[in-house]
Design an enzyme around this catalytic site. Sequence first.
Site, PDB file in Angstrom:
ATOM      1  N   ALA A 191       1.141  -1.017   0.208  1.00 36.26           N
ATOM      2  CA  ALA A 191      -0.503  -0.046   0.058  1.00 36.26           C
ATOM      3  C   ALA A 191       0.969   1.501  -0.202  1.00 36.26           C
ATOM      4  O   ALA A 191       0.934   2.196  -0.940  1.00 36.26           O
ATOM      5  CB  ALA A 191      -1.023   0.073   1.112  1.00 36.26           C
TER       6      ALA A 191
ATOM      7  N   HIS B  26      -4.478 -18.157  10.366  1.00 36.07           N
ATOM      8  CA  HIS B  26      -4.529 -18.539   9.531  1.00 36.07           C
ATOM      9  C   HIS B  26      -4.065 -20.035   9.617  1.00 36.07           C
ATOM     10  O   HIS B  26      -3.519 -20.690  10.344  1.00 36.07           O
ATOM     11  CB  HIS B  26      -3.026 -18.158   8.489  1.00 36.07           C
ATOM     12  CG  HIS B  26      -2.935 -18.342   7.588  1.00 36.07           C
ATOM     13  ND1 HIS B  26      -2.388 -19.664   6.803  1.00 36.07           N
ATOM     14  CD2 HIS B  26      -3.479 -17.664   5.419  1.00 36.07           C
ATOM     15  CE1 HIS B  26      -2.603 -20.390   5.077  1.00 36.07           C
ATOM     16  NE2 HIS B  26      -2.988 -19.106   4.981  1.00 36.07           N
TER      17      HIS B  26
ATOM     18  N   ARG C 224     -10.910 -19.041   5.731  1.00 33.38           N
ATOM     19  CA  ARG C 224      -9.689 -19.599   6.795  1.00 33.38           C
ATOM     20  C   ARG C 224     -10.204 -19.561   8.257  1.00 33.38           C
ATOM     21  O   ARG C 224     -10.470 -20.612   9.221  1.00 33.38           O
ATOM     22  CB  ARG C 224      -8.671 -18.545   6.645  1.00 33.38           C
ATOM     23  CG  ARG C 224      -8.555 -18.218   5.171  1.00 33.38           C
ATOM     24  CD  ARG C 224      -7.579 -17.233   5.654  1.00 33.38           C
ATOM     25  NE  ARG C 224      -6.691 -16.696   4.099  1.00 33.38           N
ATOM     26  CZ  ARG C 224      -5.565 -16.535   3.990  1.00 33.38           C
ATOM     27  NH1 ARG C 224      -5.690 -15.370   4.160  1.00 33.38           N
ATOM     28  NH2 ARG C 224      -5.188 -16.110   2.509  1.00 33.38           N
TER      29      ARG C 224
ATOM     30  N   GLU D 172      -3.254  -3.142   5.057  1.00 34.36           N
ATOM     31  CA  GLU D 172      -4.049  -3.464   6.386  1.00 34.36           C
ATOM     32  C   GLU D 172      -4.376  -2.563   7.683  1.00 34.36           C
ATOM     33  O   GLU D 172      -5.106  -2.728   8.926  1.00 34.36           O
ATOM     34  CB  GLU D 172      -3.075  -4.321   6.694  1.00 34.36           C
ATOM     35  CG  GLU D 172      -3.477  -5.983   7.866  1.00 34.36           C
ATOM     36  CD  GLU D 172      -2.436  -6.862   8.288  1.00 34.36           C
ATOM     37  OE1 GLU D 172      -1.300  -6.555   7.138  1.00 34.36           O
ATOM     38  OE2 GLU D 172      -2.838  -7.543   9.260  1.00 34.36           O
TER      39      GLU D 172
ATOM     40  N   LEU E  91      -3.355  -8.694  -0.969  1.00 35.32           N
ATOM     41  CA  LEU E  91      -2.580  -7.936  -1.577  1.00 35.32           C
ATOM     42  C   LEU E  91      -3.317  -7.291  -2.579  1.00 35.32           C
ATOM     43  O   LEU E  91      -3.124  -5.758  -2.831  1.00 35.32           O
ATOM     44  CB  LEU E  91      -2.160  -8.916  -2.452  1.00 35.32           C
ATOM     45  CG  LEU E  91      -1.154 -10.267  -1.830  1.00 35.32           C
ATOM     46  CD1 LEU E  91      -0.311 -10.615  -2.586  1.00 35.32           C
ATOM     47  CD2 LEU E  91       0.216  -9.410  -1.320  1.00 35.32           C
TER      48      LEU E  91
END
Lengths: 258, 637
Positions: free
Chosen positions: B44, B266, B330, B425, B441
Amino acid sequence: MRLTLYVWRQPSADAQGDFVKYDLSDVSPDMSFLEMLDVLNANLEELGKEPIVFESDCREGICGTCSMVINGRAHGPESKTTVCQLHMRSFQDGETIYIEPWRARAFPVVKDLAVDRSAFDRIIQAGGYISVRTGSAPDANEMPIPKVESDLSMDAAACIGCGACVAACPNGSAMLFTSAKISHLGLVPQGQPERTKRVKKMVEQMDDELFGSCTNYGECQDACPKGISISFIGRMNKDYMKAKLIEVEEPRKEVESQ
Amino acid sequence: MNLESKVPEGPIQDKWDNHRFSMKLVNPANKRKYRVIVVGTGLAGASAAATCAELGYNVDAFTFHDSPRRAHSIAAQGGINAAKNYQNDGDSIWRLFYDTVKGGDYRSREANVYRLSQVSVNIIDQCAAQGVPFAREYGGLLANRSFGGAQVSRTFYARGQTGQQLLLGAYQALSKEIASGKVNMFNNREMLDIVLIDGHARGIITRDLRTGEIECHAADAVVLATGGYSNVYYLSTNAMNCNVTAAWRAYKRGAAFANPCFTQIHPTCIPVSGDHQSKLTLMSESLRNDGRIWVPKDKNDKRPAREIPEEDRHYYLEERYPSFGNLVPRDVASRNAKERCDAGYGVGATGYGVYLDFASAIGRLGKQAIKERYGNLFEMYERITAEDPYEVPMRIFPAPHYTMGGLWVDYNLMTTVPGLFAIGEANFSDHGSNRLGASALMQGLADGYFILPYTIGDYLARNEPGSASVDAKEFKETKEEVETRTDALVALKGKRPVDAIHRELGRVMWNECGMARTADGLQSALKKIPQIREEFWANASVPGSEGSLNQTLERAGRIADFLEFSEVMCLDALNRNESCGGHFREESQTPEGEALRNDEEYSYAAAWLYQGPDKSPALLKEPLQFENVALTQRSYK
């Protein structure tokens, strides 16, 4: 495991450095090398002593931050492995280990095991890019690229910029690093318009930063944690020769007023 | 204070177009009069800094690394989503939008997500033009894969190094602008405070990590691209230096912090091996495309995995979720692994692991095909565990990985502090309570290349350029506060290493505010955190001085902030008495044990506003309206 460590301590760039001996016990073979140093540093902190400065970040072998020479080898004894991915099971109980920073004229020591690798950034700034203004790109599938070339380009692009190639080279050469970027961009059609200019500028910058020249020792390829091939240096040299030999016809600079 | 989302009027497809037309523009000749600060050079930050410089703004970019190329975006493996529909399998902007809202369990802002899906296609074009070596087919066109629960193949990838290649693309674009002089690059700088003048963000205070110098930087706007806060758990897949400090200092200057309890665990990480563990290693969840997850049916079955016959294996995801199988989102995959391990079926020395088995994929496709897809991941796994996953199944366990919460931003990505923007983020906006694979991403680059560079112009056009100077009294005052705080940290000469205290905090957060949360657990965490904080300020050891490179001091500052931030995280988790996405309150579940939302009461973004030291933060609510995606109970059965 018990280990005897000799670690390079150097308070600042200008100060005289030396090896300091540390004895460490209760090392688990499942620890990574950096976790072993974390334990040593925690011991030092408990005693109010300054811990050993070393750089690391992702600890997954991809960010290229960690950098140390272990028993004379950049990133230690395992091939294609960064220090952060090296585990203590690669060492013997009772072993003596020497730990030093990258040693290269172009990478001055900052403190202990940390060195200044900003020369790499300046090589990229000299031309390690494709000029494409945000928003001006054509549809991605308008430019098919043969898979073989694309894959070869990816092989070169895998470089993590850690500097092990420079540290391992007896000449302190950055040609593996520089050639990897030149090859990554030079192998694909997008990279063609700036190919000649790129190689000239990057090679000149590399020389200005006081990196040495390649004399085909091959140590760089051996130390590279990403297995970047020395053949990219040949590719760079070829591009550089062409760029130097072929006079590019310059367009007229001034614009005629209407 | 009211939260104004500033979502434009009109049908969702037209909002971004309408907004781009209605935003004020800065005259091209005037752009060079403005200065923008960008903190962080991940996907970013680097893309925003490069693009703002291309537009003609002066940019000061900051990273605490020794080079902008080292940001943790580099570690993303799997891929990046885009609604290109190159595979002709029914994908569209609408479908990516729908999947993202649904995958986020209806806790994101529809208009932001739609815009994200729209610009996703431009990202791929941009990156391919930069020379990012995306995987290709033999015909030379881009390859795609299905990823993380998506039923279409919309993920673009570059071996297992997609994040690295995208980051290098952005880093190279940034390098070009550094060379042109439009970007001043400040390496080895940590942002320690925001400077406000007349309520607007007009600069930052940084510490030069190599010299220890505290510096002032003035600008017309400040952009934070400082990543997430998973390291509040101590053990996470984030890089060692990831932290909440920049966002937290912004919070203390009035930027509301939204949904801090929305964290993602995750499912495919390498299990912990011992107390020495400094971080956890994630393996791309693309592994779940071909790997089958199982545990022994009998909890006392201690045979090596390969000796356990098919009929004694429990493929619990395939059994419980027949239509998605091993590709459930997830949060579902993680919670099921925890459930199996808590019930005693876990594998490996610690009992906290499940098998991820490639034997049937190798049988079906051949070892070479598997090697081409996952070769580097298999190598990485073997390097860490000394086990060969071609021969024995991998062992995996969930780990904290990504934080959906972050600084609250409006549609323009501006926080509640005028002139202070948050992207990537670091903001809260697009993933709701659960992020889909290959979407981080996408969001980082969408914000940096295609959204912020427009929206910041609208803010700048309404403000006179060059109004702030480092000589202003506000800079002097804020700098003194930073120096006082740094002095206090370096004065800590106790006995305990700061990491040991961080580990203690991490354990509390993992147990009480991790994969499953209860009111009792959260209340006990809220009692323990102040005690750990007290212990830190009484007993931490920060050797050395502040006038040079001092990594313990750096870590101590970050841990001090985690020790404050973690309280707000628990408060938020306690307040949200429902389960959604990654936030699982045990009190709120369906009879099948799935997350049970309470849309009546909690269909809002919870934004916490700082009220001063020793005061509870105020809770602001941004109601979420779902006009285009009907609210349903997620089901992956």
